[in-house]
Every structure is written in structure tokens, then in C-alpha cells.
Design a protein around this motif. Structure first.
Motif: not given
Length: 179
Positions: A122-127, A142-147, A151-158, A176-179
Motif C-alpha cells: 500500500v505504501d508503494v502504491w500511494r506513491r 485514463v489509468v491502466i494498472l496491474t496489481t 489492492n482493488a479497494g485502495l485503487l477504487a478509492e483513490t 497473480q496480477y490482475a488488470l
């Protein structure tokens, strides 16, 4: 195309075998590179040039180098590995510990940001989120990411990002990553 991606992977595999562990670098499979580049083309590259630049590739060099020369000219690859910048004018050195320590001309310059951090915490993702917001045009983009799905909740919120069913292939990655 998948051939371009495979060629890039072949040409750079030996360059990064030693660095992979130190920099936590993993390369997408050729088919994943082709799929993600097609998505970037669909979402980011437009003929209207309403932004200074089309796409910022944060820690995703395999995608950047799979683009055509014309697409790379309107994009930037931001990465810590300076070996990737040799002979590449679109390379910008990036250290996620300093999320906005970037050339001023890049602030608000992009319609799209593609992100694949070297770490999934989470700390790396926040950066990386801070960097994405810094780079995107003021009206958003547009933001395209893999993780990992955790981490879905953090990325949906931010970022308003939602998971998709596509699962990228990253050989040798222990999770396994997701898109």
C-alpha cells in the motif's frame, strides 16, 4: 503486435537477468505486452493531440518499448533502471520514493498513465498514485494498472479503478496480477 513485443523481450532479456532481483523487475509475456499495448492504443493515442503527451509508462518499460517509434515520441517511460534510457530520448529517471521529483514539463501533460510498480504494498502504491495524479492532465485521464486483487479497494478509492477479468501473464512472478 506480439512479434514486436517478443522481439523487445528477446533483445533485452540478457540485459536484465542480473538486475531483475535487485530492481524487482519482471517482464510481461509477449502476448500480455501485445494485449496491453492494444488497450493503451485504444484508450490513449488520439489524433487530436489535446494533451502535450499521450501516455506515461510508470515502471512498465516492456510496454513502452513495444510501441511504434511515433507512439514512443508522444509518450515517456519513467523508470529507475537507467540502463533502459541509453539511446532513448523518451526515458525519464523515476524513483517512487520521490513521487513528483520529475521534470516540470511533465506535470499535467498526459492523457493516460500505465502503472506496474515493483512492489505491491500500500505504501508503494500511494506513491505511484501521487505520481499518476501529478502526471495526468488537470481534467483527469485514463489509468491502466496491474496489481494483485487485494489492492482493488485502495485503487477504487483513490483512482476510481476497477478490476477487470483479464489476467496478465508475467512469467516467474510468484503471485497473480490482475488488470
Amino acid at each position: 503486435t506480439a512479434q514486436t513485443a517478443a522481439a523487445w523481450l528477446s533483445a533485452h532479456l540478457e540485459d536484465h537477468v542480473e538486475a531483475a532481483a535487485d530492481l524487482n523487475q519482471y517482464w510481461y509475456s509477449a502476448s500480455t505486452i501485445a494485449t496491453l499495448c492494444d488497450l493503451v492504443r485504444e484508450q490513449c493515442f488520439r489524433s487530436d493531440h489535446s494533451c502535450a503527451l499521450d501516455c506515461a509508462f510508470l515502471s512498465t518499460p516492456s510496454l513502452f518499448f513495444a510501441l511504434t517509434p511515433a507512439e514512443r515520441a508522444r509518450s515517456r517511460v519513467l523508470d529507475f533502471d537507467e540502463a533502459l534510457g541509453v539511446g532513448e530520448p523518451g526515458f525519464v529517471r523515476y524513483d517512487f520514493h520521490e513521487p513528483t521529483a520529475l521534470p516540470p514539463a511533465l506535470a499535467g501533460a498526459f492523457r493516460c498513465v500505465v502503472i506496474d510498480p515493483p512492489f505491491i504494498t500500500v505504501d508503494v502504491w500511494r506513491r505511484y498514485i501521487e505520481t499518476a495524479r501529478h502526471l495526468l492532465q488537470p481534467s483527469g485521464g485514463v489509468v491502466i494498472l496491474t496489481t494483485v486483487i487485494e489492492n482493488a479497494g485502495l485503487l477504487a478509492e483513490t483512482l476510481g479503478a476497477t478490476p477487470h477479468t483479464y489476467l496478465p501473464s508475467i512469467p516467474n512472478l510468484p503471485y497473480q496480477y490482475a488488470l
